[in-house]
Design a protein around this motif. Structure first.
Motif, PDB file in Angstrom:
ATOM      1  N   ASP A  92      -8.125 -32.290 -21.022  1.00  0.00           N
ATOM      2  CA  ASP A  92      -9.226 -31.579 -20.357  1.00  0.00           C
ATOM      3  C   ASP A  92     -10.490 -32.424 -20.324  1.00  0.00           C
TER       4      ASP A  92
ATOM      5  N   GLN B 238     -12.701 -33.856 -17.185  1.00  0.00           N
ATOM      6  CA  GLN B 238     -14.074 -33.428 -16.940  1.00  0.00           C
ATOM      7  C   GLN B 238     -15.080 -34.578 -16.923  1.00  0.00           C
TER       8      GLN B 238
ATOM      9  N   ARG C 164     -12.503 -22.199 -34.229  1.00  0.00           N
ATOM     10  CA  ARG C 164     -13.208 -21.692 -33.057  1.00  0.00           C
ATOM     11  C   ARG C 164     -13.011 -20.191 -32.889  1.00  0.00           C
ATOM     12  N   LEU C 165     -12.071 -19.636 -33.666  1.00  0.00           N
ATOM     13  CA  LEU C 165     -11.849 -18.200 -33.524  1.00  0.00           C
ATOM     14  C   LEU C 165     -12.483 -17.434 -34.661  1.00  0.00           C
TER      15      LEU C 165
ATOM     16  N   VAL D  88     -19.038 -33.900 -26.853  1.00  0.00           N
ATOM     17  CA  VAL D  88     -18.863 -34.574 -25.570  1.00  0.00           C
ATOM     18  C   VAL D  88     -19.909 -35.677 -25.410  1.00  0.00           C
TER      19      VAL D  88
ATOM     20  N   ASP E 107     -19.360 -20.190 -26.153  1.00  0.00           N
ATOM     21  CA  ASP E 107     -17.949 -20.210 -25.823  1.00  0.00           C
ATOM     22  C   ASP E 107     -17.234 -21.145 -26.766  1.00  0.00           C
TER      23      ASP E 107
ATOM     24  N   PHE F 221     -14.314 -22.046 -27.028  1.00  0.00           N
ATOM     25  CA  PHE F 221     -13.126 -22.769 -26.602  1.00  0.00           C
ATOM     26  C   PHE F 221     -13.428 -23.994 -25.779  1.00  0.00           C
ATOM     27  N   VAL F 222     -14.687 -24.347 -25.715  1.00  0.00           N
ATOM     28  CA  VAL F 222     -15.088 -25.485 -24.919  1.00  0.00           C
ATOM     29  C   VAL F 222     -15.622 -26.510 -25.912  1.00  0.00           C
ATOM     30  N   PRO F 223     -15.239 -27.794 -25.753  1.00  0.00           N
ATOM     31  CA  PRO F 223     -15.715 -28.780 -26.715  1.00  0.00           C
ATOM     32  C   PRO F 223     -17.242 -28.714 -26.822  1.00  0.00           C
ATOM     33  N   ALA F 224     -17.747 -28.761 -28.044  1.00  0.00           N
ATOM     34  CA  ALA F 224     -19.196 -28.676 -28.234  1.00  0.00           C
ATOM     35  C   ALA F 224     -19.883 -29.768 -27.422  1.00  0.00           C
ATOM     36  N   ARG F 225     -21.040 -29.417 -26.910  1.00  0.00           N
ATOM     37  CA  ARG F 225     -21.793 -30.361 -26.087  1.00  0.00           C
ATOM     38  C   ARG F 225     -22.089 -31.642 -26.851  1.00  0.00           C
TER      39      ARG F 225
ATOM     40  N   ASP G  79      -6.597 -30.704 -25.185  1.00  0.00           N
ATOM     41  CA  ASP G  79      -8.055 -30.788 -25.120  1.00  0.00           C
ATOM     42  C   ASP G  79      -8.509 -32.173 -24.693  1.00  0.00           C
TER      43      ASP G  79
END
Lengths: 461, 461
Positions: free
Chosen positions: B52, B56, B5-6, B23, B14, B16-20, B49
């Motif tokens: 998180d 969510q 991710r970096l 999810v 972004d 740092f957010v799990p890919a849509r 993660d």
């Protein structure tokens, strides 16, 4: 050796601030030009505390202190000096004092010190470094501002991937250049790519014959030198990292970032968010002068004048209605004020949700829905409260109805605006904390006055 | 192994957010009740993660996920679950899953997990621990909430003060119970009082015969178990500590705090300040339901209704003036609005200055003076701007003069109120971020309307 300030906790007293008497003594020594007394007072303090003191003095006393105490300003103090007065401090110090301090610093602290300086001043400081450190600092400066490359130190303790615990310990005993603080030995392949790390604790508790490869940590992750420092802070906080190797575009090891630097970044990022949300320049500091302070606050107040004038324009449009029913002028600020506050609530939750990455594409619509429903509910509730108050006050059932309806409209708009405006700014690559408050307050002022005065004109007059 | 991710930094995305899509797949697996698919999707993720993600999800999906995935919920995930849903998660999990996870945790994570639970639930979880860990957790729980004693872990690596490097390394190789992460060996005297520490790096790089006493760090400081956790976070950040021993009232070692825990506290303290300044309950979280969210926001909006009514009362007092000169109704919100914003700026700087300990008894009067002068200057400047605008708009020189004077008065009051209110609250032992915004906004609304309408009535009518 226990920190005396943590021992006798008197709730009335902030134990972490230099005692007023000590500061008074220091100021007296400065005013008297008494160098030995000043040394006696400052020497027992930690460099970070001396730096804070320097920051909190008036500019005149600061100048005098730097002259009187210049011989004692070392790497520890200089690297802790706040950005806002750094240039002033460096200029006030003799060259050789700065040079000596810089030679003692880790390369990441040197980078931090020189990155905002002009080229000639930067050059002068870098010339104090030995060739190797200088190359390291200059390489670090080639990475973008606020990137991992600027944050890292180049001193990394590495070991070839095939080494054993014993070989590594022997190597560490031989080396003289080890950094002050390190927490991992980074395993590298022949192309200098990091492939894992071993904590020193594990190294110490394992038999000498154990291959390092058997001791690597699951938590290992390397960071691109181009990664933004805010993301680095997020990574450290999210995954409880202690240190992380930094790599270039070819995955080669170029440095290491340690958690104390990540903690400072996290602290600064938060500070910036708070100050931006309040309309204070993100560079504001306690050492700013009157003129600097006034200048930082003007842009936001200026923007606020424009939005307030827009709202005044809406009111002016309904002048006749107000002239014939002055109660409207009495009640209208309530509608606008509650809208503004409800918007600030939603806005702040959204800005923080984006910063902490808990507001994601996957849950954003659920949060939009939640905030909208909350806006409607609170609008209905406080609309009902205001309807009763307005009725008791003015004995006018229609006016009551109008204020209730206006409150529902404005608190719903506040919720929707409070979430969509920062999201839109974020999507456009802007910092949502910067412009959102002004935008959203304008929205709730304009809509608040328009809904209330418009409905009143339509229904009551 | 570099964090993917970096690597490919797309500014639009972004990382740092799990890919849509991920999810969406996870949600689909939950909805289909497909345990193996869910395992396949969640297993590669870091515990933080997964926690998180659990946070969510909608409450319904969260419940289903916990049933489908319960076998895989381990110490790492459970200790990362946000406080706001912790009880819900623990209740949804089978007893033995919680018991197993708790047995794997360091004692500080167990304390964090159970401290907000009711006695019977807490008892049930503690009964899963072995006797030694249980005693450690229970001792930690005897310290006040939000104290260093609650934050520390009881597993500390110690050595008698007379040991050498070699003896210490041999001891570490023999011991099996070592904590997952440790950075120092703490030297203790025969009464178990910590007298210094040695970094593992120094231990590794020194000859075996070196006495530990020769290797201790200057940065050493111990922390009282009763110290507030916010002060602990400040200490770590100020002095770049990595770990610090915690002592009881007799100076005996009772545990150790590491920087990652201090970083979490710093993060939470900041978050709390931001949310309180915005009038959002300090426990607000992205996982809150509509009802929880509405409930958290009501108190501040309610307080705001009261202050807005007070301001409305001031306006009502000048009803006759407004009826004879409607321009007053048009311009009055501008005076109040700028005052409110100027107050927010000062207030935020003061609240942050107190939190970062850069605003001290020694410089407070200088800052009061600075803010007051800035208030006067900005009042004069924006008063002049508004005088011109008002003259162009209404062609009334006296009205121009009145609004200029009212702006100067209100922006000065905003500055003085913005600094004195939070200082007074702090002096009274209250959190200045909590009540200041409401107080200060009331002040600038009331003074703004009173100054403008009062002066107008006196001079113009």
């Amino acid at each position: 050796m226990s920190d005396p300030r943590l021992r006798d906790a008197d709730p009335e007293d902030d134990a972490f601030v230099p005692a007023r008497a000590l500061v008074a003594d220091i100021e007296a020594a400065i005013d008297a030009g008494d160098g030995p007394a000043l040394n006696g007072l400052l020497d027992p303090l930690h460099g970070a505390d001396v730096a804070d003191l320097i920051e909190q003095l008036t500019p005149q006393r600061r100048g005098r202190l730097l002259r009187l105490y210049s011989g004692e300003i070392d790497a520890e103090i200089l690297s802790e000096i706040d950005e806002s007065i750094r240039e002033e401090v460096i200029e006030a110090l003799p060259r050789e004092v700065v040079a000596e301090a810089v030679r003692e610093m880790d390369t990441d602290d040197v980078v931090d010190l020189v990155e905002d300086l002009d080229a000639p001043e930067r050059e002068e400081i870098l010339s104090a470094l030995d060739a190797e450190d200088r190359v390291a600092v200059e390489q670090s400066l080639t990475w973008p501002e606020y990137s991992a490359g600027r944050l890292m130190q180049s001193e990394v303790v590495t070991a070839p991937e095939h080494w054993t615990v014993g070989e590594t310990i022997d190597f560490l005993r031989r080396e003289e250049w080890l950094p002050d603080q390190f927490y991992h030995v980074v395993l590298i392949d022949p192309r200098r790519r990091p492939i894992g790390y071993v904590t020193l604790g594990r190294l110490l508790s394992s038999p000498r014959a154990t291959p390092l490869r058997d001791l690597t940590e699951d938590s290992f992750r390397s960071i691109r030198a181009t990664a933004e420092e805010a993301d680095v802070a997020y990574l450290f906080n999210q995954y409880h990292l202690i240190s992380a190797p930094v790599v270039d575009e070819a995955d080669r090891l170029v440095g290491v970032i340690t958690i104390d630097d990540a903690m400072s970044v996290l602290d600064e990022e938060h500070e910036e968010d708070i100050l931006l949300l309040a309309g204070v320049g993100d560079e504001s500091s306690i050492s700013d002068t009157v003129v600097e302070t006034a200048r930082q606050r003007v842009p936001w107040l200026g923007a606020n004048v424009l939005t307030a004038l827009l709202a005044a324009g809406v009111i002016a449009f309904f002048e006749d209605s107000i002239a014939s029913l002055v109660a409207l002028a009495v009640l209208m600020p309530i509608v606008a004020s509650l809208g503004g506050n409800a918007a600030t609530q939603t806005l702040t939750v959204v800005v923080r949700g984006l910063a902490t990455k808990s507001l994601t594409p996957s849950n954003v619509w659920r949060i939009v829905r939640r905030e909208t429903i909350v806006g409607l509910m609170n609008g209905a509730m406080f609309g009902a409260v205001m309807a009763v108050v307005a009725y008791v006050w003015f004995r006018d059932a229609e006016l009551s109805g109008v204020i209730a309806a206006a409150m529902i409209i404005n608190l719903t708009v506040a919720a929707v605006g409070g979430i969509l405006v920062p999201l839109a700014l974020d999507r456009m690559g802007q910092d949502p904390a910067l412009a959102s408050p002004t935008f959203v307050t304008m929205l709730t002022d304009v809509i608040g006055f328009m809904a209330f005065l418009g409905l009143a004109t339509w229904i009551l007059l």
